[in-house]
Design a protein around this motif. Structure first.
Motif, PDB file in Angstrom:
ATOM      1  N   LYS A   4       0.844  -1.196   0.000  1.00 51.24           N
ATOM      2  CA  LYS A   4       0.000   0.000   0.000  1.00 51.24           C
ATOM      3  C   LYS A   4       0.883   1.251   0.000  1.00 51.24           C
ATOM      4  CE  LYS A   4      -3.442   2.334   2.959  1.00 51.24           C
ATOM      5  NZ  LYS A   4      -4.117   2.283   4.281  1.00 51.24           N
ATOM      6  N   PHE A   5       0.565   2.157  -0.891  1.00 52.93           N
ATOM      7  CA  PHE A   5       1.279   3.437  -0.972  1.00 52.93           C
ATOM      8  C   PHE A   5       0.288   4.573  -0.761  1.00 52.93           C
ATOM      9  CE2 PHE A   5       3.366   0.491  -3.918  1.00 52.93           C
ATOM     10  CZ  PHE A   5       4.680   0.535  -3.483  1.00 52.93           C
ATOM     11  N   VAL A   6       0.675   5.556   0.024  1.00 52.40           N
ATOM     12  CA  VAL A   6      -0.128   6.777   0.152  1.00 52.40           C
ATOM     13  C   VAL A   6       0.735   7.936  -0.351  1.00 52.40           C
ATOM     14  CG1 VAL A   6      -1.368   8.339   1.678  1.00 52.40           C
ATOM     15  CG2 VAL A   6      -1.423   5.877   2.099  1.00 52.40           C
ATOM     16  N   VAL A   7       0.314   8.489  -1.466  1.00 50.40           N
ATOM     17  CA  VAL A   7       1.068   9.577  -2.100  1.00 50.40           C
ATOM     18  C   VAL A   7       0.515  10.895  -1.587  1.00 50.40           C
ATOM     19  CG1 VAL A   7       1.797  10.600  -4.279  1.00 50.40           C
ATOM     20  CG2 VAL A   7       1.391   8.133  -4.143  1.00 50.40           C
ATOM     21  N   ILE A   8       1.385  11.707  -1.017  1.00 49.75           N
ATOM     22  CA  ILE A   8       0.942  12.930  -0.342  1.00 49.75           C
ATOM     23  C   ILE A   8       1.602  14.157  -0.955  1.00 49.75           C
ATOM     24  CG2 ILE A   8       1.222  14.206   1.854  1.00 49.75           C
ATOM     25  CD1 ILE A   8       0.501  11.594   3.274  1.00 49.75           C
ATOM     26  N   ASP A   9       0.848  15.246  -1.034  1.00 46.85           N
ATOM     27  CA  ASP A   9       1.416  16.543  -1.416  1.00 46.85           C
ATOM     28  C   ASP A   9       0.794  17.628  -0.545  1.00 46.85           C
ATOM     29  OD1 ASP A   9       3.188  17.845  -3.655  1.00 46.85           O
ATOM     30  OD2 ASP A   9       1.471  19.173  -3.344  1.00 46.85           O
ATOM     31  N   LEU A  10       1.617  18.581  -0.155  1.00 56.11           N
ATOM     32  CA  LEU A  10       1.169  19.673   0.707  1.00 56.11           C
ATOM     33  C   LEU A  10       1.466  21.012   0.072  1.00 56.11           C
ATOM     34  CD1 LEU A  10       2.851  18.451   4.042  1.00 56.11           C
ATOM     35  CD2 LEU A  10       0.558  17.874   3.240  1.00 56.11           C
ATOM     36  N   GLU A  11       0.581  21.973   0.283  1.00 56.52           N
ATOM     37  CA  GLU A  11       0.914  23.370   0.032  1.00 56.52           C
ATOM     38  C   GLU A  11       1.020  24.039   1.389  1.00 56.52           C
ATOM     39  OE1 GLU A  11       1.770  24.119  -2.873  1.00 56.52           O
ATOM     40  OE2 GLU A  11       0.905  22.397  -3.904  1.00 56.52           O
ATOM     41  N   THR A  12       1.991  24.915   1.550  1.00 57.56           N
ATOM     42  CA  THR A  12       2.291  25.478   2.865  1.00 57.56           C
ATOM     43  C   THR A  12       2.524  26.986   2.760  1.00 57.56           C
ATOM     44  OG1 THR A  12       4.674  25.126   2.591  1.00 57.56           O
ATOM     45  CG2 THR A  12       3.407  23.316   3.558  1.00 57.56           C
ATOM     46  N   THR A  13       2.600  27.634   3.926  1.00 56.79           N
ATOM     47  CA  THR A  13       2.823  29.083   3.944  1.00 56.79           C
ATOM     48  C   THR A  13       4.292  29.445   3.755  1.00 56.79           C
ATOM     49  OG1 THR A  13       3.053  29.078   6.361  1.00 56.79           O
ATOM     50  CG2 THR A  13       0.842  29.506   5.458  1.00 56.79           C
ATOM     51  N   GLY A  14       5.169  28.449   3.753  1.00 59.67           N
ATOM     52  CA  GLY A  14       6.598  28.710   3.593  1.00 59.67           C
ATOM     53  C   GLY A  14       7.373  27.412   3.613  1.00 59.67           C
ATOM     54  N   ASN A  15       8.683  27.503   3.818  1.00 64.25           N
ATOM     55  CA  ASN A  15       9.542  26.314   3.719  1.00 64.25           C
ATOM     56  C   ASN A  15       9.949  25.719   5.067  1.00 64.25           C
ATOM     57  OD1 ASN A  15       9.693  26.356   0.892  1.00 64.25           O
ATOM     58  ND2 ASN A  15      11.239  27.975   0.947  1.00 64.25           N
ATOM     59  N   ALA A  28      -3.993  13.502  -0.647  1.00 62.08           N
ATOM     60  CA  ALA A  28      -3.428  12.144  -0.604  1.00 62.08           C
ATOM     61  C   ALA A  28      -4.125  11.270  -1.644  1.00 62.08           C
ATOM     62  CB  ALA A  28      -3.601  11.540   0.781  1.00 62.08           C
ATOM     63  N   VAL A  29      -3.327  10.382  -2.251  1.00 58.28           N
ATOM     64  CA  VAL A  29      -3.855   9.399  -3.192  1.00 58.28           C
ATOM     65  C   VAL A  29      -3.362   8.028  -2.731  1.00 58.28           C
ATOM     66  CG1 VAL A  29      -3.886   8.607  -5.591  1.00 58.28           C
ATOM     67  CG2 VAL A  29      -3.812  11.065  -5.096  1.00 58.28           C
ATOM     68  N   VAL A  30      -4.290   7.088  -2.547  1.00 58.55           N
ATOM     69  CA  VAL A  30      -3.943   5.760  -2.030  1.00 58.55           C
ATOM     70  C   VAL A  30      -3.861   4.768  -3.195  1.00 58.55           C
ATOM     71  CG1 VAL A  30      -4.574   3.907  -0.443  1.00 58.55           C
ATOM     72  CG2 VAL A  30      -5.127   6.293   0.130  1.00 58.55           C
ATOM     73  N   TYR A 156      -1.958  13.668  -7.343  1.00 60.30           N
ATOM     74  CA  TYR A 156      -2.474  12.707  -8.319  1.00 60.30           C
ATOM     75  C   TYR A 156      -1.429  12.386  -9.379  1.00 60.30           C
ATOM     76  CZ  TYR A 156      -5.784  10.103 -11.128  1.00 60.30           C
ATOM     77  OH  TYR A 156      -6.415   9.085 -11.808  1.00 60.30           O
ATOM     78  N   VAL A 157      -0.735  13.408  -9.888  1.00 56.67           N
ATOM     79  CA  VAL A 157       0.260  13.149 -10.928  1.00 56.67           C
ATOM     80  C   VAL A 157       1.466  12.407 -10.344  1.00 56.67           C
ATOM     81  CG1 VAL A 157       1.721  15.242 -10.872  1.00 56.67           C
ATOM     82  CG2 VAL A 157       1.198  14.161 -13.057  1.00 56.67           C
ATOM     83  N   THR A 158       1.785  12.664  -9.066  1.00 57.75           N
ATOM     84  CA  THR A 158       2.863  11.904  -8.406  1.00 57.75           C
ATOM     85  C   THR A 158       2.471  10.433  -8.279  1.00 57.75           C
ATOM     86  OG1 THR A 158       3.495  13.886  -7.155  1.00 57.75           O
ATOM     87  CG2 THR A 158       4.364  11.793  -6.372  1.00 57.75           C
ATOM     88  N   ALA A 159       1.194  10.193  -7.970  1.00 58.01           N
ATOM     89  CA  ALA A 159       0.710   8.807  -7.877  1.00 58.01           C
ATOM     90  C   ALA A 159       0.799   8.110  -9.236  1.00 58.01           C
ATOM     91  CB  ALA A 159      -0.729   8.788  -7.366  1.00 58.01           C
ATOM     92  N   GLU A 160       0.434   8.818 -10.287  1.00 55.96           N
ATOM     93  CA  GLU A 160       0.539   8.235 -11.631  1.00 55.96           C
ATOM     94  C   GLU A 160       1.998   7.926 -11.972  1.00 55.96           C
ATOM     95  OE1 GLU A 160      -2.889   9.818 -14.517  1.00 55.96           O
ATOM     96  OE2 GLU A 160      -1.655  11.446 -13.727  1.00 55.96           O
ATOM     97  N   LEU A 161       2.892   8.825 -11.579  1.00 52.95           N
ATOM     98  CA  LEU A 161       4.324   8.579 -11.817  1.00 52.95           C
ATOM     99  C   LEU A 161       4.793   7.355 -11.035  1.00 52.95           C
ATOM    100  CD1 LEU A 161       5.821  12.203 -11.769  1.00 52.95           C
ATOM    101  CD2 LEU A 161       5.847  10.625 -13.705  1.00 52.95           C
ATOM    102  N   LEU A 162       4.335   7.221  -9.783  1.00 52.46           N
ATOM    103  CA  LEU A 162       4.726   6.063  -8.974  1.00 52.46           C
ATOM    104  C   LEU A 162       4.287   4.760  -9.644  1.00 52.46           C
ATOM    105  CD1 LEU A 162       5.949   4.945  -6.341  1.00 52.46           C
ATOM    106  CD2 LEU A 162       3.664   5.110  -5.333  1.00 52.46           C
TER     107      LEU A 162
END
Length: 934
Positions: A4-15, A28-30, A156-162
């Motif tokens: 099982k893979f959970v592909v995650i991406d975040l947008e944040t206020t800074g680094n 997240a995409v499972v 989603y695109v990261t999940a497709e790449l995975l």
């Protein structure tokens, strides 16, 4: 597999979560059983304002997150998804660090399961990709990614790449996967766990290698095609007599658009070969130059059993010839054309050395990653050429250990049948056409070990660069970074590099007992320490000299002549330091020579590891000799016919300091050492004439005393109907006002023109400083928010990548300098407007330009009309040629530099390009004309 893979991406206020930055969007995409089974996305209220630059980047603002949940409200759902899964992200440490902070702050333990970084995975599985940014990988794989920098789209695109990466893993041979597993322990993410699952699973199956792969000494390789296989009627050739043009054309181009200019060029090339005469041929854009020399070259080669060398200046043209033109030509020919691309030896991997380094245990991160990249690459590559690989700077350092070079003593001979370099040379001996570059062609002239087979017939494409390439070849350069890396390969004893390994070898075989040649460990350490100290001192003195002598520059780039430098106090100190450094190098080289000559007779009893050490020492010794030779020719004993100078970056003085020495006049060298030795050389380019005359290029190349055919073939395009050339008459003279004032004026014009053309604009500068200032001002204006600004040296990426990104966006503006003046091909509506900011004269204080102008003055010539003007005209023609790339293209050329119409010499620029309508306008008239015409 049930992973099982959970592909995650975040947008944040800074680094930095440690500094209080927060998540504003979570997605997240499972993936289970290789399929996407669940998606989750939520805006997150960060309970703090979203910075403006984050709003611009992501499109998320305070209003949009005002009613969103805070992170603690979605945390249980996040943890539930992650239970028993791999945490996957593109640049995983960023997302994981933020998530951990938020989870702990919400009262949870955080996530401590396995993680996968898709950047790392992409580097391993796609070692030849241009870029590993998410957008670029998605584009490369043909994936839709319409909303970059929004978490749900990115996840989603990261999940497709995975999913694609997992499919790629399935295609790798078992041997490669086992080796990847062995190397993966030092990676930043838990790819080793993933590989371990795959290796365990596949051991239950019997592997049947794909037909295109083979296994040798435990390494999986792509099978190499046999060269010289003939599938057509090899005795059939087309008639090529002067009176059979029409017959030849019909046979070769039965369904092809007939281009008379192209056939004229074929005729000129073929007859120059027949007559054993050199030729200079200018072929305008659209003539079809490549096929116009390839076809007669192929026919002449097969009729006369003579190889034809085709030399280019850029890798891009070599790739175009191999990928596009050669396959097209092959379809036209009744015989199998044998073609090979041949580069310098160091471009190719040594499989023997690579096999040895796979046995090393103490690898750093970059080395392990690069080994993994190469293992995958070897299942794909037909050439073994480093130019195919995308390596980090640490990876390039490792390449020095596995590159093919002359240090072949004691290498494992069993690899010889698979050696890429030897295969390429063997193929070249049987080839009809050999493609190479200007540097190798020149290097082969005086090499003791000739790389190219004997040849008398050469085609030089991109011929306007041949003189410059010859200058670099016949010259020398010495840079701090290369020397430092060279000495680091040697290393102090405690660093356990090659010097330490050699001493270990000597002790193992007890060669140092009663042997006066062996230096004590303490003496060797002292020698290396002194070398490193003297190297630092030498480059420190050189940079101080430049800072004191160089003229003030708007940029951080500085250059300074070193002619007669030793006449000054500072110069004498540089000379003395250079001498000391040279003597110390001699001592080290001599020590290595004695060890190598003494050990060679005993080498047959050595272990594989001991052989590897000696091979590496031999390679290092060759490089040290080359460095000592450069010091002699650049600093200690430069020829009176050479000009010497320094270039450096004031921001990183030592790491970016290079000393050059080049002949002032190349023409005599080329005439005697190249053109006199060949029966027929065809020099061709789209830009060889100035004011319809070949005189400049003929003199530069040293062809003025030789029998010569010249041919000027005009472009078939209708420039009068396809192009409008506009000259701005309301801008200040470029040299009459301060730089900032000029930049402010042209920025206003560019913004107005951009709105009229809807982007699709290429702006060519002559300096990086003016480009940067213009870019910053355009961005700060806020008037181009709907446009994508892509700027060389500011936007990350190679020229090819920047150009490709430019073509992807509907409203884009591309700012370029140096390399963007030529070789950029953007056909159709992707490019509608070209702006030339300044006429491209070389800087008058450029040391090489100064020396050339001084030499012309000495013999009673006019430096401006003989050198500066024709050089600028040819560069201008190259820039002008970026706009119209096909018969259907239409566009506007805008010149901001009024000198093109206000000076007498401006006519030389206008009369050297195709005839086009020329208008002189203020900005309002210009905008009105552009809107109406486009």
């Amino acid at each position: 597999m049930t992973t099982k893979f959970v592909v995650i991406d975040l947008e944040t206020t800074g680094n930095s979560p440690k500094k209080g930055d927060k998540i504003i969007q979570f997605a997240a995409v499972v993936i289970e059983n290789g399929k996407i089974v669940e998606q989750f996305s939520s805006l997150v209220n960060p309970q703090q304002p979203i910075p403006l630059f984050i709003e611009e980047l992501t499109g998320l603002n305070d209003e949009m997150v005002e009613d969103a949940p805070i992170f603690s409200e979605i945390a249980p759902n996040v943890l539930k998804m992650l239970d028993g899964a791999y945490f996957v992200a593109h640049n995983v440490l960023f997302d994981l660090t933020f998530l951990q902070e938020e989870l702990i702050e919400s009262g949870y333990e955080g996530f401590y399961g396995p993680v996968i970084d898709t950047v790392e995975l992409a580097r391993i599985l796609f070692p030849t990709a241009d870029s590993y940014k998410l957008n670029d990988l998605a584009f490369m794989q043909g994936l839709e990614h319409s909303r970059p920098h929004q978490a749900d789209s990115d996840a989603y695109v990261t999940a497709e790449l995975l999913q694609l990466f997992i499919s790629r893993l399935h295609t790798l041979p078992q041997a490669t996967l086992r080796q990847l597993l062995k190397l993966s322990g030092g990676l930043k993410s838990d790819i080793s766990l993933l590989l371990d699952e795959y290796v365990l699973a596949m051991e239950r199956t019997v592997e049947e290698l794909p037909a295109h792969l083979e296994l040798y000494r435990g390494i999986a390789l792509r099978k190499q095609d046999e060269y010289g296989v003939t599938t057509g009627d090899s005795d059939t050739v087309y008639p090529a007599s002067h009176d059979s043009k029409e017959q030849l054309f019909k046979m070769v181009f039965p369904t092809f658009e007939k281009r008379l200019g192209q056939f004229d060029m074929m005729d000129a090339v073929y007859h120059s070969f027949l007559e054993d005469k050199h030729a200079v041929i200018e072929a305008g854009t659209g003539v079809g130059k490549s096929l116009a020399y390839l076809l007669p070259g192929a026919i002449f080669s097969r009729e006369n059993n003579e190889p034809i060398i085709i030399s280019t200046f850029t890798i891009q043209l070599q790739e175009q010839l191999l990928a596009n033109d050669i396959p097209l030509l092959q379809k036209m020919l009744p015989f199998q054309l044998r073609t090979v691309l041949l580069k310098g030896r160091n471009h190719y991997i040594s499989l023997s050395k690579f096999e040895q380094t796979l046995k090393d245990d103490e690898d750093n991160y970059d080395t392990s990653l690069t080994k993994m990249q190469i293992l995958v690459w070897l299942t794909e590559t037909k050439t073994g050429d480093i130019d195919e690989l995308n390596l980090s700077s640490g990876g390039l350092l490792y390449w020095n250990k596995v590159k093919n070079d002359e240090a072949v003593i004691l290498q494992n001979k069993s690899w010889m049948q698979y050696d890429f370099y030897l295969r390429a040379r063997k193929a070249a001996e049987k080839a009809d056409i050999i493609i190479t570059n200007h540097s190798l062609l020149l290097a082969d002239l005086v090499s003791e070990h000739s790389i190219l087979p004997k040849n008398d017939y050469v085609i030089i494409d991109e011929g306007h660069h041949f003189e410059k390439a010859a200058g670099k070849y016949f010259g020398y350069s010495l840079d701090y970074l290369s020397v430092r890396l060279l000495l680091s390969r040697c290393g102090l004893m405690e660093q356990k590099q090659l010097l330490y390994q050699l001493q270990q070898l000597l002790e193992e075989i007890k060669w140092n007992q009663n042997n006066e040649e062996v230096l004590h460990t303490f003496e060797l350490n002292q020698l290396i320490s002194e070398l490193q100290f003297e190297m630092d001192e030498l480059f420190r003195m050189i940079s101080s000299f430049v800072k004191k002598k160089a003229k003030r520059s708007y940029t951080n780039r500085m250059n300074c002549s070193l002619q007669n430098y030793e006449d000054t106090k500072e110069g004498k100190a540089i000379f003395n330091s250079g001498e000391r450094f040279s003597f110390l190098l001699y001592d080290l080289i001599s020590y290595f020579e004695k060890c190598l000559s003494g050990l060679e007779s005993e080498s047959e009893h050595f272990t594989i590891e001991q052989r590897r050490v000696l091979t590496d020492i031999s390679s290092l010794q060759l490089d040290l000799k080359g460095t000592r030779e450069k010091i002699k020719n650049v600093l200690l004993n430069p020829s009176s016919d050479y000009v010497t100078w320094v270039e450096m970056d004031a921001r990183a003085v030592q790491n970016a300091t290079t000393v050059y020495a080049q002949p002032v006049a190349i023409s005599d060298h080329l005439s005697e050492q190249f053109f006199h030795k060949k029966k027929s050389v065809i020099v061709t380019s789209a830009t060889l004439t100035v004011n319809n005359s070949f005189d400049y290029i003929i003199n530069e190349l040293g062809l003025n005393t030789l029998p010569l055919n010249v041919e000027r073939i005009s472009s078939p395009f209708n420039y009068k109907e396809q192009v409008q050339l506009l000259v701005a008459n309301d801008l200040p003279e470029v040299n009459a006002v301060p730089l900032d004032e000029y930049v402010a004026a042209i920025s206003e014009h560019i913004i107005s023109i951009a709105e009229a053309t809807s982007g699709r604009m290429l702006i060519l500068f002559t300096s990086h400083e003016m480009l940067r200032k213009t870019h910053d001002l355009m961005k700060e204006s806020g008037l181009l928010e709907d446009y994508v600004l892509i700027a060389q040296g500011i936007t990350a990426g190679s020229r090819t990548r920047l150009t490709r990104n430019f073509q992807r966006f509907e409203k884009a503006i591309l700012l370029g300098t140096s390399s963007f003046w030529e070789g950029v091909d953007i056909p159709g509506e992707d490019l509608s407007c070209l702006i030339i900011v300044r006429l491209p004269f070389s800087a008058p204080d450029d040391p090489l330009t100064e020396a050339k102008c001084a030499r012309i003055k000495e013999i009673g010539g006019n430096p401006f009309s003989s050198h500066s003007l024709p050089e600028a005209v040819i560069r201008f023609k190259q820039g002008f040629g970026r706009l119209i790339r096909s018969s259907k293209d239409r566009g506007i050329v805008v010149v901001f530099d009024k000198r093109i119409i206000s000076t007498r010499y401006g006519k030389a620029f206008l009369e050297s390009i195709p005839e086009v309508p020329i208008r002189r306008n203020n900005i309002n008239e210009m905008v009105e004309l552009i809107e109406g015409w486009l």
